[in-house]
Design a protein around this motif. Structure first.
Motif, PDB file in Angstrom:
ATOM      1  N   LEU A 231     -20.472  72.712 -28.655  1.00 29.96           N
ATOM      2  CA  LEU A 231     -19.316  73.597 -28.832  1.00 29.96           C
ATOM      3  C   LEU A 231     -18.968  74.313 -27.529  1.00 29.96           C
ATOM      4  N   ILE A 232     -19.980  74.749 -26.816  1.00 26.52           N
ATOM      5  CA  ILE A 232     -19.741  75.425 -25.530  1.00 26.52           C
ATOM      6  C   ILE A 232     -19.033  74.485 -24.562  1.00 26.52           C
ATOM      7  N   ARG A 233     -19.446  73.215 -24.531  1.00 22.90           N
ATOM      8  CA  ARG A 233     -18.784  72.232 -23.674  1.00 22.90           C
ATOM      9  C   ARG A 233     -17.309  72.076 -24.065  1.00 22.90           C
ATOM     10  N   VAL A 234     -17.046  72.018 -25.367  1.00 24.91           N
ATOM     11  CA  VAL A 234     -15.673  71.866 -25.848  1.00 24.91           C
ATOM     12  C   VAL A 234     -14.830  73.066 -25.424  1.00 24.91           C
ATOM     13  N   LEU A 235     -15.348  74.256 -25.633  1.00 25.37           N
ATOM     14  CA  LEU A 235     -14.587  75.462 -25.322  1.00 25.37           C
ATOM     15  C   LEU A 235     -14.349  75.599 -23.818  1.00 25.37           C
ATOM     16  N   ASP A 236     -15.311  75.171 -23.033  1.00 24.64           N
ATOM     17  CA  ASP A 236     -15.139  75.238 -21.583  1.00 24.64           C
ATOM     18  C   ASP A 236     -14.042  74.293 -21.105  1.00 24.64           C
ATOM     19  N   SER A 237     -13.778  73.238 -21.862  1.00 27.09           N
ATOM     20  CA  SER A 237     -12.814  72.235 -21.419  1.00 27.09           C
ATOM     21  C   SER A 237     -11.369  72.720 -21.466  1.00 27.09           C
ATOM     22  N   VAL A 238     -11.091  73.835 -22.159  1.00 26.23           N
ATOM     23  CA  VAL A 238      -9.698  74.293 -22.282  1.00 26.23           C
ATOM     24  C   VAL A 238      -9.282  75.145 -21.088  1.00 26.23           C
ATOM     25  N   ARG A 239     -10.165  75.318 -20.105  1.00 19.20           N
ATOM     26  CA  ARG A 239      -9.835  76.110 -18.914  1.00 19.20           C
ATOM     27  C   ARG A 239     -10.199  75.346 -17.647  1.00 19.20           C
ATOM     28  N   THR A 246      -5.868  74.727 -19.588  1.00 23.95           N
ATOM     29  CA  THR A 246      -5.686  73.297 -19.268  1.00 23.95           C
ATOM     30  C   THR A 246      -5.927  72.483 -20.520  1.00 23.95           C
ATOM     31  N   ILE A 247      -4.900  72.329 -21.320  1.00 24.86           N
ATOM     32  CA  ILE A 247      -4.980  71.555 -22.546  1.00 24.86           C
ATOM     33  C   ILE A 247      -4.199  70.264 -22.350  1.00 24.86           C
ATOM     34  N   ASP A 248      -4.825  69.157 -22.586  1.00 24.90           N
ATOM     35  CA  ASP A 248      -4.207  67.855 -22.339  1.00 24.90           C
ATOM     36  C   ASP A 248      -2.853  67.765 -23.039  1.00 24.90           C
ATOM     37  N   GLY A 249      -1.822  67.387 -22.273  1.00 25.57           N
ATOM     38  CA  GLY A 249      -0.496  67.178 -22.838  1.00 25.57           C
ATOM     39  C   GLY A 249       0.329  68.436 -23.019  1.00 25.57           C
ATOM     40  N   LEU A 250      -0.177  69.584 -22.537  1.00 26.01           N
ATOM     41  CA  LEU A 250       0.544  70.848 -22.707  1.00 26.01           C
ATOM     42  C   LEU A 250       0.961  71.385 -21.343  1.00 26.01           C
ATOM     43  N   PRO A 251       2.279  71.443 -21.048  1.00 26.31           N
ATOM     44  CA  PRO A 251       2.723  71.938 -19.739  1.00 26.31           C
ATOM     45  C   PRO A 251       2.319  73.397 -19.527  1.00 26.31           C
ATOM     46  N   ALA A 252       1.990  73.737 -18.292  1.00 23.65           N
ATOM     47  CA  ALA A 252       1.543  75.105 -17.991  1.00 23.65           C
ATOM     48  C   ALA A 252       1.970  75.528 -16.592  1.00 23.65           C
ATOM     49  N   GLU A 253       3.231  75.188 -16.219  1.00 20.00           N
ATOM     50  CA  GLU A 253       3.691  75.504 -14.864  1.00 20.00           C
ATOM     51  C   GLU A 253       4.957  76.352 -14.846  1.00 20.00           C
ATOM     52  N   ALA A 254       5.428  76.859 -15.986  1.00 19.83           N
ATOM     53  CA  ALA A 254       6.694  77.595 -16.025  1.00 19.83           C
ATOM     54  C   ALA A 254       6.599  78.907 -15.254  1.00 19.83           C
ATOM     55  N   HIS A 339      -6.967  67.849 -28.091  1.00 19.61           N
ATOM     56  CA  HIS A 339      -7.822  68.161 -26.945  1.00 19.61           C
ATOM     57  C   HIS A 339      -9.241  68.491 -27.407  1.00 19.61           C
ATOM     58  N   LEU A 340      -9.354  69.368 -28.400  1.00 23.37           N
ATOM     59  CA  LEU A 340     -10.681  69.761 -28.866  1.00 23.37           C
ATOM     60  C   LEU A 340     -11.428  68.561 -29.432  1.00 23.37           C
ATOM     61  N   GLU A 341     -10.736  67.736 -30.194  1.00 20.62           N
ATOM     62  CA  GLU A 341     -11.389  66.572 -30.796  1.00 20.62           C
ATOM     63  C   GLU A 341     -11.856  65.568 -29.751  1.00 20.62           C
ATOM     64  N   SER A 342     -11.090  65.444 -28.674  1.00 21.86           N
ATOM     65  CA  SER A 342     -11.405  64.413 -27.673  1.00 21.86           C
ATOM     66  C   SER A 342     -12.409  64.863 -26.629  1.00 21.86           C
ATOM     67  N   HIS A 343     -12.730  66.162 -26.600  1.00 22.07           N
ATOM     68  CA  HIS A 343     -13.658  66.656 -25.582  1.00 22.07           C
ATOM     69  C   HIS A 343     -15.032  67.019 -26.142  1.00 22.07           C
ATOM     70  N   VAL A 344     -15.313  66.602 -27.348  1.00 14.69           N
ATOM     71  CA  VAL A 344     -16.641  66.859 -27.916  1.00 14.69           C
ATOM     72  C   VAL A 344     -17.627  65.836 -27.364  1.00 14.69           C
ATOM     73  N   PRO A 345     -18.748  66.286 -26.774  1.00 15.79           N
ATOM     74  CA  PRO A 345     -19.701  65.331 -26.189  1.00 15.79           C
ATOM     75  C   PRO A 345     -20.646  64.730 -27.230  1.00 15.79           C
ATOM     76  N   TRP A 346     -21.316  63.669 -26.837  1.00 18.91           N
ATOM     77  CA  TRP A 346     -22.467  63.081 -27.533  1.00 18.91           C
ATOM     78  C   TRP A 346     -22.106  62.532 -28.919  1.00 18.91           C
ATOM     79  N   GLY A 347     -20.834  62.261 -29.154  1.00 18.51           N
ATOM     80  CA  GLY A 347     -20.446  61.738 -30.456  1.00 18.51           C
ATOM     81  C   GLY A 347     -20.596  62.729 -31.591  1.00 18.51           C
ATOM     82  N   ALA A 348     -20.687  64.021 -31.252  1.00 18.14           N
ATOM     83  CA  ALA A 348     -20.847  65.053 -32.279  1.00 18.14           C
ATOM     84  C   ALA A 348     -19.654  65.037 -33.233  1.00 18.14           C
ATOM     85  N   LYS A 349     -19.905  65.424 -34.476  1.00 17.71           N
ATOM     86  CA  LYS A 349     -18.845  65.489 -35.463  1.00 17.71           C
ATOM     87  C   LYS A 349     -18.055  66.780 -35.264  1.00 17.71           C
ATOM     88  N   VAL A 350     -16.737  66.667 -35.251  1.00 15.97           N
ATOM     89  CA  VAL A 350     -15.911  67.854 -35.021  1.00 15.97           C
ATOM     90  C   VAL A 350     -14.827  67.935 -36.074  1.00 15.97           C
TER      91      VAL A 350
END
Length: 452
Positions: A231-239, A246-254, A339-350
């Motif tokens: 879970l910590i790995r997943v949460l770290d991936s959003v920044r 930094t969420i995949d597919g979400l613009p953040a440059e306005a 994004h959250l579903e695709s960044h879970v490591p080790w095949g963990a269930k999310v």
């Protein structure tokens, strides 16, 4: 009615305002039955019903909304052919967090160093009192010159859409020529401000599961997949490295084009500790009002006290994503979920589940009502010109009202200036801000009745 006469009357009404705000703050009206009994919200709603009736409102109702909460509605008829103005506030509040960290009890209004402290004092029970003050001052000087509708929501902080759904099912109820949303705040105390845009929000609960049950960390640690670590790995991936969302597919440059927010002022307002850096890139306005922003609101895992040497089988978190104007909240929710579903490591269930949300809002800052409020605020603040800014928070009802009543002019203001520390420990309201903004609202209603 001269401004000075109105201001003098308002001053005389402030002791009553303090008493009433103290009664309102005493209700532990957190619209979350897992934390506080629903009876607290119900009692607050009854208080508002009784108060509106005492003020001469007709057709006062406690509306049962689809999310299981109540919103209070009242109608105060004005002169024939007068315009209709809808006044909005909400009586539900955020949880007090750590009650022991408050300098005074969170549900007991306490005066200290020129401010009134208590949960909901600014956000947004004080907003209801502001509306009442404006109407009482007008009554003392010839009467209220417009037809007034009041709606006081019971679940704004939970974003469970109860009032939005009710309004959509009863579109005639809240029709108005102008709508005053008393749930924002001045850029800072003493600077009259209208808010031109609000970020929307989407909130999800993410749960990670890896084992059938917890395991001894000495016997299994290092090989058995740890759900909390995943879970910590997943949460770290959003920044990103600089803290940017930094969420995949979400613009953040306005970019933000309005009033700027100097970094040194933000550091002071946010009470950032010495040596700690701000996160993200671009101006403060860019990050605060024009771009998406993700926040981890809470994590369910064993507390430090009482923790055992175990590999955790399951862990979950509550994640909020603020969505700027121009971005669809539902689309942002889909991106966050993927994004959250695709960044879970080790095949963990999310499992990712949406628990709340609302669309962003953009107001028309060139409407005649804005000009009237600018003049009203200038008078109430002794010549200080009104500022127009964005707000990083969300008020889900705004988009619903704008959709239902596209011709209505909507103005957002209120008592939540930075010193108020809404949603935090030691929330407070400035009685001077309450008094001045109530004067401004009364002046606006008088002038609006003349113009329309």
């Amino acid at each position: 009615m001269a401004h000075d006469e109105l201001a003098h009357t308002m001053s005389s009404l402030m002791p009553q305002a303090q008493r009433e705000l103290a009664e309102l703050v005493a209700f532990r009206s957190v619209a979350d039955p897992e934390q506080f009994p629903p009876s607290e919200c119900e009692a607050a709603a009854r208080w508002i019903v009784d108060t509106l009736r005492a003020e001469g409102f007709a057709d006062v109702q406690a509306l049962d909304t689809p999310d299981g909460t109540q919103s209070v509605y009242g109608l105060l008829p004005g002169p024939p052919n007068a315009p209709t103005v809808l006044l909005y506030a909400h009586y539900d509040v955020q949880p007090p967090l750590d009650e022991d960290a408050w300098d005074s009890p969170p549900f007991e209004l306490t005066e200290r160093e020129g401010r009134w402290y208590g949960r909901g004092a600014a956000d947004c029970k004080g907003g209801l009192v502001m509306h009442l003050l404006a109407l009482r001052a007008l009554k003392a000087h010839g009467g209220v010159p417009v037809t007034v509708k009041v709606i006081v929501e019971g679940s704004e902080e939970q974003s469970t859409s109860g009032l939005e759904q009710y309004a959509e099912a009863h579109p005639e109820l809240l029709t108005a020529d102008a709508i005053l949303i008393g749930d924002c705040g001045n850029f800072r105390a003493g600077q009259p401000t209208l808010v031109s845009c609000l970020r929307g929000a989407t909130t999800v609960q993410v749960q990670v599961d890896t084992l059938e049950g917890n395991l001894h960390s000495g016997l299994f640690g290092g090989v058995a997949p740890d759900a909390l670590a995943a879970l910590i790995r997943v949460l770290d991936s959003v920044r990103g490295e600089d803290g940017s969302t930094t969420i995949d597919g979400l613009p953040a440059e306005a970019s933000w084009e309005g009033l700027e927010y100097p970094e040194e002022d933000f550091v002071r307002d946010a009470k950032v500790l010495d040596g700690v850096e701000l996160i993200g890139s671009g101006s403060v306005g860019d990050r605060l009002w024009a771009r998406p922003a993700v926040t981890v609101l809470g994590i369910d895992c064993p507390p430090v006290v009482g923790a055992t040497p175990s590999v955790q089988a399951s862990a979950r978190a509550l994640v909020s994503l603020r969505v700027p104007p121009g971005m669809d909240s539902d689309t942002a929710n889909e991106a966050l979920t993927r994004h959250l579903e695709s960044h879970v490591p080790w095949g963990a269930k999310v499992t990712v589940r949406k628990v709340g949300g609302g669309q962003p809002f953009q107001a028309d800052v060139h409407s005649p009502a804005y000009a009237s409020m600018a003049e009203a605020m200038r008078q109430a603040y002794d010549g200080t010109e009104m500022a127009v800014v964005g707000m990083g928070g969300s008020i889900p009802l705004c988009n619903t009202l704008a959709t239902l009543y596209p011709k209505a002019e909507m103005l957002l203001f209120g008592l939540s200036e930075p010193e108020a520390q809404i949603h935090a420990v030691n929330e407070s309201v400035s009685p001077d801000e309450l008094e001045r903004l109530s004067v401004a609202e009364a002046l606006f209603l008088r002038e609006y009745a003349r113009q329309v």
